[in-house]
Write an enzyme that holds these catalytic residues in place. Structure first.
Site, PDB file in Angstrom:
ATOM      1  N   SER A 109       2.813   2.077  -6.775  1.00  0.00           N
ATOM      2  CA  SER A 109       2.978   3.180  -5.742  1.00  0.00           C
ATOM      3  C   SER A 109       4.492   2.930  -5.679  1.00  0.00           C
ATOM      4  O   SER A 109       5.334   2.127  -5.793  1.00  0.00           O
ATOM      5  CB  SER A 109       2.579   2.885  -4.453  1.00  0.00           C
ATOM      6  OG  SER A 109       3.089   3.645  -3.528  1.00  0.00           O
ATOM      7  N   ALA A 117       3.640  -4.680  -0.162  1.00  0.00           N
ATOM      8  CA  ALA A 117       3.212  -5.956  -0.546  1.00  0.00           C
ATOM      9  C   ALA A 117       2.172  -6.026  -1.905  1.00  0.00           C
ATOM     10  O   ALA A 117       2.371  -6.323  -2.834  1.00  0.00           O
ATOM     11  CB  ALA A 117       2.781  -7.007   0.401  1.00  0.00           C
ATOM     12  N   ALA A 118       1.170  -5.139  -1.341  1.00  0.00           N
ATOM     13  CA  ALA A 118      -0.036  -5.116  -2.513  1.00  0.00           C
ATOM     14  C   ALA A 118       0.494  -4.365  -3.747  1.00  0.00           C
ATOM     15  O   ALA A 118       0.145  -4.761  -4.840  1.00  0.00           O
ATOM     16  CB  ALA A 118      -1.262  -4.340  -1.807  1.00  0.00           C
ATOM     17  N   LYS A 119       1.243  -3.273  -3.610  1.00  0.00           N
ATOM     18  CA  LYS A 119       1.658  -2.502  -4.611  1.00  0.00           C
ATOM     19  C   LYS A 119       2.865  -3.239  -5.658  1.00  0.00           C
ATOM     20  O   LYS A 119       2.908  -2.897  -6.799  1.00  0.00           O
ATOM     21  CB  LYS A 119       2.016  -0.982  -4.132  1.00  0.00           C
ATOM     22  CG  LYS A 119       1.052  -0.092  -3.482  1.00  0.00           C
ATOM     23  CD  LYS A 119      -0.294   0.077  -4.558  1.00  0.00           C
ATOM     24  CE  LYS A 119      -1.411   0.839  -3.999  1.00  0.00           C
ATOM     25  NZ  LYS A 119      -2.510   1.055  -5.221  1.00  0.00           N
ATOM     26  N   GLY A 127     -12.400   4.234  -8.230  1.00  0.00           N
ATOM     27  CA  GLY A 127     -12.018   5.062  -7.108  1.00  0.00           C
ATOM     28  C   GLY A 127     -12.066   6.545  -7.500  1.00  0.00           C
ATOM     29  O   GLY A 127     -11.047   7.391  -7.055  1.00  0.00           O
ATOM     30  N   TYR A 164       0.640  -2.597   2.691  1.00  0.00           N
ATOM     31  CA  TYR A 164       0.329  -1.677   1.339  1.00  0.00           C
ATOM     32  C   TYR A 164       1.739  -1.902   0.091  1.00  0.00           C
ATOM     33  O   TYR A 164       1.489  -2.015  -0.993  1.00  0.00           O
ATOM     34  CB  TYR A 164       0.484  -0.240   1.809  1.00  0.00           C
ATOM     35  CG  TYR A 164       0.098   0.789   0.778  1.00  0.00           C
ATOM     36  CD1 TYR A 164      -1.019   1.012   0.178  1.00  0.00           C
ATOM     37  CD2 TYR A 164       1.385   1.595   0.057  1.00  0.00           C
ATOM     38  CE1 TYR A 164      -1.372   1.770  -0.934  1.00  0.00           C
ATOM     39  CE2 TYR A 164       0.976   2.703  -0.657  1.00  0.00           C
ATOM     40  CZ  TYR A 164      -0.358   2.865  -1.300  1.00  0.00           C
ATOM     41  OH  TYR A 164      -0.665   3.734  -2.227  1.00  0.00           O
ATOM     42  N   ASN A 170      -7.572   2.403 -10.146  1.00  0.00           N
ATOM     43  CA  ASN A 170      -7.120   3.332  -9.401  1.00  0.00           C
ATOM     44  C   ASN A 170      -7.493   3.177  -7.924  1.00  0.00           C
ATOM     45  O   ASN A 170      -6.658   3.706  -7.052  1.00  0.00           O
ATOM     46  CB  ASN A 170      -7.491   4.765 -10.079  1.00  0.00           C
ATOM     47  CG  ASN A 170      -7.258   5.797  -9.014  1.00  0.00           C
ATOM     48  OD1 ASN A 170      -6.302   6.251  -8.959  1.00  0.00           O
ATOM     49  ND2 ASN A 170      -8.447   6.424  -8.222  1.00  0.00           N
ATOM     50  N   ILE A 193       1.581  12.280  -3.709  1.00  0.00           N
ATOM     51  CA  ILE A 193       0.611  13.116  -4.476  1.00  0.00           C
ATOM     52  C   ILE A 193      -0.187  13.709  -3.447  1.00  0.00           C
ATOM     53  O   ILE A 193      -0.839  13.177  -2.503  1.00  0.00           O
ATOM     54  CB  ILE A 193      -0.136  12.295  -5.533  1.00  0.00           C
ATOM     55  CG1 ILE A 193       1.001  11.161  -6.289  1.00  0.00           C
ATOM     56  CG2 ILE A 193      -0.934  13.108  -6.437  1.00  0.00           C
ATOM     57  CD1 ILE A 193       1.915  12.294  -7.271  1.00  0.00           C
TER      58      ILE A 193
HETATM   59  N1  LIG Z   1      -1.751   9.932  -3.023  1.00  0.00           N
HETATM   60  C1  LIG Z   1      -0.484   9.509  -3.201  1.00  0.00           C
HETATM   61  O1  LIG Z   1       0.552  10.052  -2.745  1.00  0.00           O
HETATM   62  C2  LIG Z   1      -0.417   8.009  -3.881  1.00  0.00           C
HETATM   63  C3  LIG Z   1       0.974   7.809  -4.034  1.00  0.00           C
HETATM   64  C4  LIG Z   1       1.253   6.451  -4.586  1.00  0.00           C
HETATM   65  C5  LIG Z   1      -0.086   5.789  -5.281  1.00  0.00           C
HETATM   66  N2  LIG Z   1      -1.187   6.198  -4.867  1.00  0.00           N
HETATM   67  C6  LIG Z   1      -2.424   5.143  -5.207  1.00  0.00           C
HETATM   68  O2  LIG Z   1      -3.091   6.169  -5.994  1.00  0.00           O
HETATM   69  C7  LIG Z   1      -4.469   5.615  -5.953  1.00  0.00           C
HETATM   70  C8  LIG Z   1      -5.508   6.714  -5.873  1.00  0.00           C
HETATM   71  O3  LIG Z   1      -5.191   7.405  -4.647  1.00  0.00           O
HETATM   72  P1  LIG Z   1      -5.647   8.657  -3.822  1.00  0.00           P
HETATM   73  O4  LIG Z   1      -4.453   9.226  -3.416  1.00  0.00           O
HETATM   74  O5  LIG Z   1      -6.340   9.584  -5.154  1.00  0.00           O
HETATM   75  O6  LIG Z   1      -6.343   8.298  -2.845  1.00  0.00           O
HETATM   76  P2  LIG Z   1      -7.914   8.904  -2.346  1.00  0.00           P
HETATM   77  O7  LIG Z   1      -8.117   8.361  -1.081  1.00  0.00           O
HETATM   78  O8  LIG Z   1      -8.055  10.397  -2.677  1.00  0.00           O
HETATM   79  O9  LIG Z   1      -8.926   8.403  -3.409  1.00  0.00           O
HETATM   80  C9  LIG Z   1      -9.108   7.031  -3.529  1.00  0.00           C
HETATM   81  C10 LIG Z   1     -10.655   6.692  -3.977  1.00  0.00           C
HETATM   82  O10 LIG Z   1     -10.827   5.224  -3.988  1.00  0.00           O
HETATM   83  C11 LIG Z   1     -12.061   4.986  -3.378  1.00  0.00           C
HETATM   84  N3  LIG Z   1     -11.915   3.583  -2.878  1.00  0.00           N
HETATM   85  C12 LIG Z   1     -11.214   3.079  -1.673  1.00  0.00           C
HETATM   86  N4  LIG Z   1     -11.377   1.611  -1.703  1.00  0.00           N
HETATM   87  C13 LIG Z   1     -12.368   1.323  -2.545  1.00  0.00           C
HETATM   88  C14 LIG Z   1     -13.168   0.013  -2.907  1.00  0.00           C
HETATM   89  N5  LIG Z   1     -12.905  -0.853  -2.259  1.00  0.00           N
HETATM   90  N6  LIG Z   1     -13.956  -0.039  -3.936  1.00  0.00           N
HETATM   91  C15 LIG Z   1     -14.018   1.409  -4.517  1.00  0.00           C
HETATM   92  N7  LIG Z   1     -13.447   2.261  -4.247  1.00  0.00           N
HETATM   93  C16 LIG Z   1     -12.653   2.450  -3.483  1.00  0.00           C
HETATM   94  C17 LIG Z   1     -12.149   5.618  -2.105  1.00  0.00           C
HETATM   95  O11 LIG Z   1     -13.664   6.162  -1.635  1.00  0.00           O
HETATM   96  C18 LIG Z   1     -11.654   7.194  -2.819  1.00  0.00           C
HETATM   97  O12 LIG Z   1     -12.602   7.995  -3.219  1.00  0.00           O
HETATM   98  C19 LIG Z   1      -4.506   4.583  -4.937  1.00  0.00           C
HETATM   99  O13 LIG Z   1      -4.472   3.340  -5.556  1.00  0.00           O
HETATM  100  C20 LIG Z   1      -3.229   4.675  -4.181  1.00  0.00           C
HETATM  101  O14 LIG Z   1      -2.607   3.532  -3.471  1.00  0.00           O
HETATM  102  C21 LIG Z   1      -1.442   7.345  -4.292  1.00  0.00           C
END
Ligand SMILES: NC(=O)c1ccc[n+]([C@@H]2O[C@H](COP(=O)([O-])OP(=O)(O)OC[C@H]3O[C@@H](n4cnc5c(N)ncnc54)[C@H](O)[C@@H]3O)[C@@H](O)[C@H]2O)c1
Length: 252
Positions: A147, A161-163, A17, A159, A95, A192
């Site tokens: 998360s 549950a998954a996290k 990702g 979400y 990620n 974030i």
């Molecule tokens: N942004 C936040 O506040 C936050 C908070 C807690 C956790 N997270 C976690 O951090 C990670 C990154 O999130 P982000 O905020 O950068 O999100 P984002 O949407 O900016 O980027 C996520 C990327 O993952 C890719 N993706 C999604 N499903 C996919 C799949 N099945 N296979 C391959 N790629 C896939 C998307 O195309 C995207 O480019 C995630 O796991 C998210 O749950 C984010």
């Protein structure tokens, strides 16, 4: 101890990702430290663009692989491509993740299954493929993205549950594969600034920031730096742990 990140320079690092958001910032930080980074995303356009821009900016060699982590064949093909090109895999950052929110009583089975598939099963599949390679060299690190929602967010039972599942997965896997020289940890980001949180209405986002003791949203780089710590020798005795990176939000 004098530490200069020499061990990062030797590493082949996969970030799933990493076309945008936290993954992209993490890929860029590792590339700027001289690591060989594999940029991977299901979205072909952002995947190619991130790889091109990161290698131009950092001067480090990158490769990019379009891969949907829910598809085991694509995951196995990605690892084969990495090993064919670079002969090793040292660090995997699980990620890729996504949300599909809704109140519990209205939550459709597809909505539940989709979120468990991407966030939890995807993490299992990529880790499963990674360990086959890492065990041969008796070293490696895996970093999973949990998360703050693992503690339970209304409207996010799927979400959350998954996290939370990722935390149990990390703890169990760390114990099982520590004897193979592989460490497994997870990071639990708070709020974030990425596409994932762009959808939050302004008023609600303001209230969320007001509740953060550090009074700001996190930036993707705040998470990337903790990934660097967990992939490096600096965290050599850390495994099976969750590191909260949230500006002080939430209790212990
Ligand atoms: N942004 C936040 O506040 C936050 C908070 C807690 C956790 N997270 C976690 O951090 C990670 C990154 O999130 P982000 O905020 O950068 O999100 P984002 O949407 O900016 O980027 C996520 C990327 O993952 C890719 N993706 C999604 N499903 C996919 C799949 N099945 N296979 C391959 N790629 C896939 C998307 O195309 C995207 O480019 C995630 O796991 C998210 O749950 C984010």
């Amino acid at each position: 101890m004098k530490y200069n990140f020499e061990d990062i320079k030797d590493q082949v690092v996969l970030v799933t990702g990493s076309g945008r958001g936290i993954g992209r910032a993490t890929a860029e930080l590792f590339a700027s430290m001289g690591a060989r980074v594999v940029i991977s995303d299901m979205d072909e356009e952002v995947c190619n663009q991130a790889a091109t821009e990161i290698s131009q900016k950092t001067g480090s060699e990158t490769m990019h692989v379009v891969c949907n982590i829910t598809n085991r064949e694509q995951v196995d093909a990605m690892f084969q491509a990495i090993v064919d090109k670079w002969g090793q895999i040292d660090c995997v950052i699980n990620n890729a993740g996504i949300t599909k929110d809704g109140l519990f009583l209205r939550m459709k089975p597809e909505q539940w299954n989709f979120i468990i598939d991407v966030n939890l099963t995807g993490t299992y599949q990529v880790s499963h493929a990674a360990v086959q390679h890492m065990r041969k060299k008796k070293s490696g690190t895996i970093i999973n993205m949990s998360s703050i929602a693992r503690g339970g967010n209304p409207g996010q039972v799927n979400y959350s549950a998954a996290k939370a599942g990722i935390v149990g997965f990390t703890a169990a896997l760390a114990k099982e594969i520590a004897p193979m020289g592989i460490r497994v940890n997870c990071i639990a980001p708070g709020f974030i600034d990425t596409r994932l949180t762009d959808a939050i209405p302004d008023k609600m986002a303001e209230q969320m920031v007001a509740a953060i003791p550090m009074k700001r949203k996190g930036q993707p780089e705040d998470i990337a730096r903790v990934c660097l710590f967990l992939a490096s020798e600096l965290s050599g005795y850390v495994t099976g742990q969750v590191i909260d990176v949230n500006g002080g939000l939430g209790g212990l």
